[in-house]
Design a protein around this motif. Sequence first.
Motif, PDB file in Angstrom:
ATOM      1  N   HIS A 193       0.846  -1.202   0.000  1.00  0.00           N
ATOM      2  CA  HIS A 193       0.000   0.000   0.000  1.00  0.00           C
ATOM      3  C   HIS A 193       0.878   1.249   0.000  1.00  0.00           C
ATOM      4  O   HIS A 193       1.948   1.277   0.596  1.00  0.00           O
ATOM      5  N   PHE A 194       0.425   2.291  -0.705  1.00  0.00           N
ATOM      6  CA  PHE A 194       1.124   3.571  -0.664  1.00  0.00           C
ATOM      7  C   PHE A 194       1.170   4.095   0.777  1.00  0.00           C
ATOM      8  O   PHE A 194       0.346   3.667   1.591  1.00  0.00           O
ATOM      9  N   PRO A 195       2.101   4.971   1.170  1.00  0.00           N
ATOM     10  CA  PRO A 195       2.981   5.778   0.319  1.00  0.00           C
ATOM     11  C   PRO A 195       4.021   4.935  -0.406  1.00  0.00           C
ATOM     12  O   PRO A 195       4.522   3.946   0.139  1.00  0.00           O
ATOM     13  N   LEU A 196       4.340   5.361  -1.622  1.00  0.00           N
ATOM     14  CA  LEU A 196       5.240   4.594  -2.481  1.00  0.00           C
ATOM     15  C   LEU A 196       6.697   4.952  -2.175  1.00  0.00           C
ATOM     16  O   LEU A 196       7.478   5.324  -3.059  1.00  0.00           O
ATOM     17  N   THR A 197       7.042   4.797  -0.911  1.00  0.00           N
ATOM     18  CA  THR A 197       8.403   4.977  -0.426  1.00  0.00           C
ATOM     19  C   THR A 197       8.899   3.628   0.053  1.00  0.00           C
ATOM     20  O   THR A 197       8.164   2.901   0.742  1.00  0.00           O
ATOM     21  N   VAL A 198      10.158   3.284  -0.286  1.00  0.00           N
ATOM     22  CA  VAL A 198      10.669   1.956   0.017  1.00  0.00           C
ATOM     23  C   VAL A 198      12.184   2.049   0.175  1.00  0.00           C
ATOM     24  O   VAL A 198      12.829   2.861  -0.486  1.00  0.00           O
ATOM     25  N   PRO A 199      12.778   1.268   1.067  1.00  0.00           N
ATOM     26  CA  PRO A 199      14.229   1.323   1.230  1.00  0.00           C
ATOM     27  C   PRO A 199      14.977   1.102  -0.081  1.00  0.00           C
ATOM     28  O   PRO A 199      14.576   0.288  -0.924  1.00  0.00           O
ATOM     29  N   GLU A 200      16.078   1.822  -0.226  1.00  0.00           N
ATOM     30  CA  GLU A 200      16.873   1.792  -1.459  1.00  0.00           C
ATOM     31  C   GLU A 200      17.313   0.392  -1.848  1.00  0.00           C
ATOM     32  O   GLU A 200      17.394   0.055  -3.037  1.00  0.00           O
ATOM     33  N   ASP A 201      17.612  -0.465  -0.866  1.00  0.00           N
ATOM     34  CA  ASP A 201      18.052  -1.828  -1.166  1.00  0.00           C
ATOM     35  C   ASP A 201      17.056  -2.553  -2.063  1.00  0.00           C
ATOM     36  O   ASP A 201      17.446  -3.378  -2.897  1.00  0.00           O
ATOM     37  N   TYR A 202      15.780  -2.276  -1.879  1.00  0.00           N
ATOM     38  CA  TYR A 202      14.746  -2.904  -2.700  1.00  0.00           C
ATOM     39  C   TYR A 202      14.529  -2.126  -3.994  1.00  0.00           C
ATOM     40  O   TYR A 202      14.456  -2.717  -5.083  1.00  0.00           O
ATOM     41  N   LEU A 203      14.436  -0.813  -3.886  1.00  0.00           N
ATOM     42  CA  LEU A 203      14.125  -0.003  -5.060  1.00  0.00           C
ATOM     43  C   LEU A 203      15.200  -0.111  -6.133  1.00  0.00           C
ATOM     44  O   LEU A 203      14.895  -0.063  -7.332  1.00  0.00           O
ATOM     45  N   SER A 204      16.451  -0.300  -5.729  1.00  0.00           N
ATOM     46  CA  SER A 204      17.553  -0.354  -6.698  1.00  0.00           C
ATOM     47  C   SER A 204      17.406  -1.522  -7.669  1.00  0.00           C
ATOM     48  O   SER A 204      18.006  -1.510  -8.754  1.00  0.00           O
ATOM     49  N   ARG A 205      16.603  -2.511  -7.304  1.00  0.00           N
ATOM     50  CA  ARG A 205      16.417  -3.670  -8.180  1.00  0.00           C
ATOM     51  C   ARG A 205      15.298  -3.445  -9.206  1.00  0.00           C
ATOM     52  O   ARG A 205      14.996  -4.348 -10.004  1.00  0.00           O
ATOM     53  N   TYR A 206      14.672  -2.268  -9.176  1.00  0.00           N
ATOM     54  CA  TYR A 206      13.554  -1.966 -10.065  1.00  0.00           C
ATOM     55  C   TYR A 206      13.794  -0.619 -10.759  1.00  0.00           C
ATOM     56  O   TYR A 206      13.221   0.399 -10.364  1.00  0.00           O
ATOM     57  N   PRO A 207      14.619  -0.581 -11.796  1.00  0.00           N
ATOM     58  CA  PRO A 207      14.903   0.689 -12.486  1.00  0.00           C
ATOM     59  C   PRO A 207      13.623   1.282 -13.080  1.00  0.00           C
ATOM     60  O   PRO A 207      12.912   0.617 -13.861  1.00  0.00           O
ATOM     61  N   ALA A 208      13.327   2.505 -12.735  1.00  0.00           N
ATOM     62  CA  ALA A 208      12.075   3.133 -13.165  1.00  0.00           C
ATOM     63  C   ALA A 208      11.939   3.161 -14.677  1.00  0.00           C
ATOM     64  O   ALA A 208      10.834   2.955 -15.217  1.00  0.00           O
ATOM     65  N   ALA A 209      13.027   3.387 -15.364  1.00  0.00           N
ATOM     66  CA  ALA A 209      12.967   3.494 -16.828  1.00  0.00           C
ATOM     67  C   ALA A 209      12.616   2.168 -17.488  1.00  0.00           C
ATOM     68  O   ALA A 209      12.221   2.146 -18.665  1.00  0.00           O
ATOM     69  N   GLN A 210      12.788   1.071 -16.764  1.00  0.00           N
ATOM     70  CA  GLN A 210      12.500  -0.246 -17.334  1.00  0.00           C
ATOM     71  C   GLN A 210      11.129  -0.786 -16.948  1.00  0.00           C
ATOM     72  O   GLN A 210      10.771  -1.913 -17.321  1.00  0.00           O
ATOM     73  N   MET A 211      10.354  -0.023 -16.210  1.00  0.00           N
ATOM     74  CA  MET A 211       9.052  -0.510 -15.761  1.00  0.00           C
ATOM     75  C   MET A 211       8.037  -0.479 -16.903  1.00  0.00           C
ATOM     76  O   MET A 211       7.966   0.494 -17.656  1.00  0.00           O
ATOM     77  N   PRO A 212       7.240  -1.531 -17.036  1.00  0.00           N
ATOM     78  CA  PRO A 212       6.195  -1.531 -18.067  1.00  0.00           C
ATOM     79  C   PRO A 212       5.088  -0.551 -17.705  1.00  0.00           C
ATOM     80  O   PRO A 212       4.656  -0.485 -16.553  1.00  0.00           O
ATOM     81  N   MET A 213       4.645   0.209 -18.677  1.00  0.00           N
ATOM     82  CA  MET A 213       3.517   1.113 -18.455  1.00  0.00           C
ATOM     83  C   MET A 213       2.211   0.301 -18.369  1.00  0.00           C
ATOM     84  O   MET A 213       2.155  -0.850 -18.821  1.00  0.00           O
ATOM     85  N   PRO A 214       1.169   0.861 -17.785  1.00  0.00           N
ATOM     86  CA  PRO A 214      -0.105   0.136 -17.679  1.00  0.00           C
ATOM     87  C   PRO A 214      -0.568  -0.381 -19.038  1.00  0.00           C
ATOM     88  O   PRO A 214      -0.466   0.324 -20.053  1.00  0.00           O
ATOM     89  N   ALA A 215      -1.079  -1.597 -19.052  1.00  0.00           N
ATOM     90  CA  ALA A 215      -1.479  -2.235 -20.314  1.00  0.00           C
ATOM     91  C   ALA A 215      -2.729  -1.613 -20.910  1.00  0.00           C
ATOM     92  O   ALA A 215      -2.958  -1.690 -22.117  1.00  0.00           O
ATOM     93  N   VAL A 216      -3.567  -0.992 -20.068  1.00  0.00           N
ATOM     94  CA  VAL A 216      -4.810  -0.368 -20.530  1.00  0.00           C
ATOM     95  C   VAL A 216      -4.809   1.079 -20.047  1.00  0.00           C
ATOM     96  O   VAL A 216      -4.811   1.332 -18.835  1.00  0.00           O
ATOM     97  N   ARG A 217      -4.784   2.013 -21.009  1.00  0.00           N
ATOM     98  CA  ARG A 217      -4.722   3.428 -20.656  1.00  0.00           C
ATOM     99  C   ARG A 217      -5.799   4.189 -21.425  1.00  0.00           C
ATOM    100  O   ARG A 217      -6.140   3.833 -22.563  1.00  0.00           O
TER     101      ARG A 217
END
Length: 478
Positions: A193-217
């Motif tokens: 659940h939000f807030p969408l804040t998370v320790p760096e150790d976890y976030l570093s494994r999910y590069p924002a630029a590589q995230m898939p955009m929503p499939a239905v927009r």
Amino acid sequence: MTQQHTNVLFIMADEHQAAALSALGHPVAKTPHLDRLAARGTLFENAYTPSPICVPARAAVATGRYVHKTRYWDNAHAYDGRVAGWGHVLQSGSVPVTSIGKLHYRSEADPTGFDDQILPLHIAGGVGQVWGSVRNPLPTTLKATGMLGPIGAGMAKHNAYDMRVADAAANWLGAEARKKEPWCAFVSFVAPHFPLTVPEDYLSRYPAAQMPMPAVRPGPAYQPHPWVTRMNDIENSDAELGTDENRGAAIAAYYALCEFVDAQIGKVLDALEASGQAENTLVIYTSDHGETLGMRGRWGKSVLYREATQVPLILAGPDVVKGARVQTPVSLLDIAPTITGTFDLPSDPDWPGTSLIQIAARPDDPDRIVFSEYHAANSASGGFMVTNARWKYHAYVGYAPELFDLVTDPLETCNLADDPAFAAQQSAMEAALRRICDPVATDAAAKADQDMLVARYGGPAAAFNTGPAGATPVPGPQ
């Protein structure tokens, strides 16, 4: 030496998408501890919440009853023990019942079926989101909520709280007293659940630029249903995010939070193993609802599509088949009879659910109907969903219905309602809905109760500014 009795460890996350399990082959989310639990148990692939928002869903889980039966409608109508639930059944059977972590009920003082509450999180001030009860009529004032909170790396109070909950649960499971009698523990986390804040150790494994955009927009290829579009008049997190760069950062933080909460669950499961009680403990894992994550231009929950209503559900322990997948549609309301049945205690005859252990032992039943409803924040009218393994039907009071074929249209983008070729399917699903409730009468009952609450807070204008806009604050200094 392990005991011969059976215990129940019921673990719940908040806002965990059903699909966001690496055991299901999710391309981004990593959940190794839940994968391990699924490998030694049964995964229900068509599990749904009774309401896609926190407080009503949790009240329904506690009571084993539909929201319209208990009238815990929204995030200001919180569970208070007025309606007995599975915890009360266990107490009457002299089974110790403990909660550790988020409950999201009204108050720790209420008789909600727990002998002890450790680190409980309840609705803010015993009041909750009163503004979400202002629905008759729904305002047109846009609330710039910043609902998703600070997005990115950090240690939010909610992260620290979840870590404390995991440690408290591990310590509780390790106590010698646990090994001397059957027990039931409900361990509940805030993440992802939000807030969408998370320790760096976890976030570093999910590069924002590589995230898939929503499939239905929203756009030329897809126009959201008017009931959903109306929500944007009140809260529009997608517009607040503004750019795909920001959306990618939000999606990355969400999946990192899925891995973060998986790690906390891992601590609890490891403690259960270390205590020697894993073989005689039924473990249930689920979430109160899903997360839209930008689908259809919405963030959070509150819609009837599967991204919000479908939940992960895993069962492991005695008499549970290892590595099995169940396609029968199930509901979080099936958890109440599962728990009471584990202790050979009777189910309430008014519970519509069936023990998940019994369901898993039978051949898949693709025609089983499950139900969800929504009467809370940002909705102009009641929304109602019935689904089986193939057909999914949405009824909105005052708006056109939706019918989806989940086999050919798993993303729910092609509305077949009122298409003569699917009249039989629509008629069958409408009849299934009306066997459960009358949508118009239920909508009127919800709004009548909400109108009374709004009046107690000084009317719509005052009530619309009462209660937290985002996540409920965690216990401790703010």
